[in-house]
Design a protein around this motif. Sequence first.
Motif, PDB file in Angstrom:
ATOM      1  N   VAL A 107       0.726  -1.042   0.477  1.00  0.00           N
ATOM      2  CA  VAL A 107      -0.366   0.003  -0.046  1.00  0.00           C
ATOM      3  C   VAL A 107       1.208   1.424  -0.071  1.00  0.00           C
ATOM      4  N   GLY A 108       0.630   2.363  -1.034  1.00  0.00           N
ATOM      5  CA  GLY A 108       1.067   3.657  -0.738  1.00  0.00           C
ATOM      6  C   GLY A 108       2.652   3.706  -1.527  1.00  0.00           C
ATOM      7  N   GLU A 109       3.043   2.161  -2.297  1.00  0.00           N
ATOM      8  CA  GLU A 109       4.337   1.633  -3.418  1.00  0.00           C
ATOM      9  C   GLU A 109       3.698   1.871  -4.715  1.00  0.00           C
ATOM     10  N   GLY A 110       2.829   2.300  -5.147  1.00  0.00           N
ATOM     11  CA  GLY A 110       2.390   1.742  -6.439  1.00  0.00           C
ATOM     12  C   GLY A 110       3.235   2.767  -7.508  1.00  0.00           C
ATOM     13  N   PRO A 111       3.168   2.969  -7.873  1.00  0.00           N
ATOM     14  CA  PRO A 111       4.093   3.538  -8.911  1.00  0.00           C
ATOM     15  C   PRO A 111       5.974   3.441  -8.542  1.00  0.00           C
ATOM     16  N   ARG A 112       6.020   3.485  -7.666  1.00  0.00           N
ATOM     17  CA  ARG A 112       7.656   3.638  -7.156  1.00  0.00           C
ATOM     18  C   ARG A 112       8.203   1.602  -7.367  1.00  0.00           C
ATOM     19  N   TYR A 113       7.169   1.284  -6.804  1.00  0.00           N
ATOM     20  CA  TYR A 113       7.619  -0.239  -5.946  1.00  0.00           C
ATOM     21  C   TYR A 113       7.260  -0.783  -7.945  1.00  0.00           C
ATOM     22  N   MET A 114       6.561  -0.562  -8.673  1.00  0.00           N
ATOM     23  CA  MET A 114       6.292  -1.057  -9.934  1.00  0.00           C
ATOM     24  C   MET A 114       8.037  -1.180 -10.919  1.00  0.00           C
ATOM     25  N   LEU A 115       8.187   0.328 -10.637  1.00  0.00           N
ATOM     26  CA  LEU A 115       9.527   0.780 -11.435  1.00  0.00           C
ATOM     27  C   LEU A 115      10.539  -0.603 -11.104  1.00  0.00           C
ATOM     28  N   LEU A 116      10.487  -0.001  -9.219  1.00  0.00           N
ATOM     29  CA  LEU A 116      11.445  -1.525  -8.294  1.00  0.00           C
ATOM     30  C   LEU A 116      11.772  -2.813  -9.532  1.00  0.00           C
ATOM     31  N   ILE A 117      10.406  -2.952  -9.669  1.00  0.00           N
ATOM     32  CA  ILE A 117       9.493  -4.540 -10.054  1.00  0.00           C
ATOM     33  C   ILE A 117      10.140  -4.753 -11.762  1.00  0.00           C
ATOM     34  N   PHE A 118       9.684  -3.657 -12.395  1.00  0.00           N
ATOM     35  CA  PHE A 118      10.387  -3.744 -13.711  1.00  0.00           C
ATOM     36  C   PHE A 118      11.834  -3.528 -13.723  1.00  0.00           C
TER      37      PHE A 118
END
Length: 250
Positions: A107-118
């Motif tokens: 929660v609260g880590e949407g765009p930044r976490y997706m970039l990390l996954i990417f």
Amino acid sequence: MTLRLLNGLSWKALALVAGFCALQALEWVLSPKSGVIGGPAAELAFGFLGRLAVFLITGVTMLITALMVLNAAGRSGRESFVVAAMAVLAGAGASALVRYAVGAVPVGEGPRYMLLIFTSWLGSSAVLVAGYIYYLRAQAAQQEARAADLRRGQLETQQLATRLRLLQAQVEPHFLFNTLSNVRRLCQSDAAAGRAMLGQLTRYLRAALPRMREHETTLAEEIDLVSAYLGLQKIRMGARLETSIEAPEP
């Protein structure tokens, strides 16, 4: 069309992705950041299985997406570095989107976490794409080698058939002249034997001449030819030659 885009999606490829995902899940479980290390075994097992499911969804999505991009480009397109790079980026990007879609993002880590996954799956996607391109090249090389072996075998067969026909062309006139000479000699000394040899020669030629115009013969035709030849030799050699032919009924 869909099947062509999924070319390369095999059980072996899925097993490799599953093995990689299992290692990723195990690494996460054993990491202090997971919060399950040192806890009860059941919690550790559930944590591993939950993370494995997330990684499997991510990995399979990456695999399918990368394969579809590569296969859509065709055989020549797959050799392009640009297409390979697009497949790598598409595989990693699809993985991040799927992780977000299934709710595997804090929660609260949407765009930044997706970039990390990417970024974390870019390396895996690159290895996958490189491995698939190498597999396709190896497969093409094997097919070319098999085709070359087939062409070589056909050429050797043709050469053997040509040598056999040349040998027959050399032997048959010699055999014919010798037989006619024997017929002439027998007609002067033993007319009955001469007529018998002439009859056997006629039988032999009747069986042999059609074979000169054909590449294949039947067993019955070969038996007739051999029988006629042995009949000629029997007349020439007399009691010194005894023959018998055993063959299945046609």
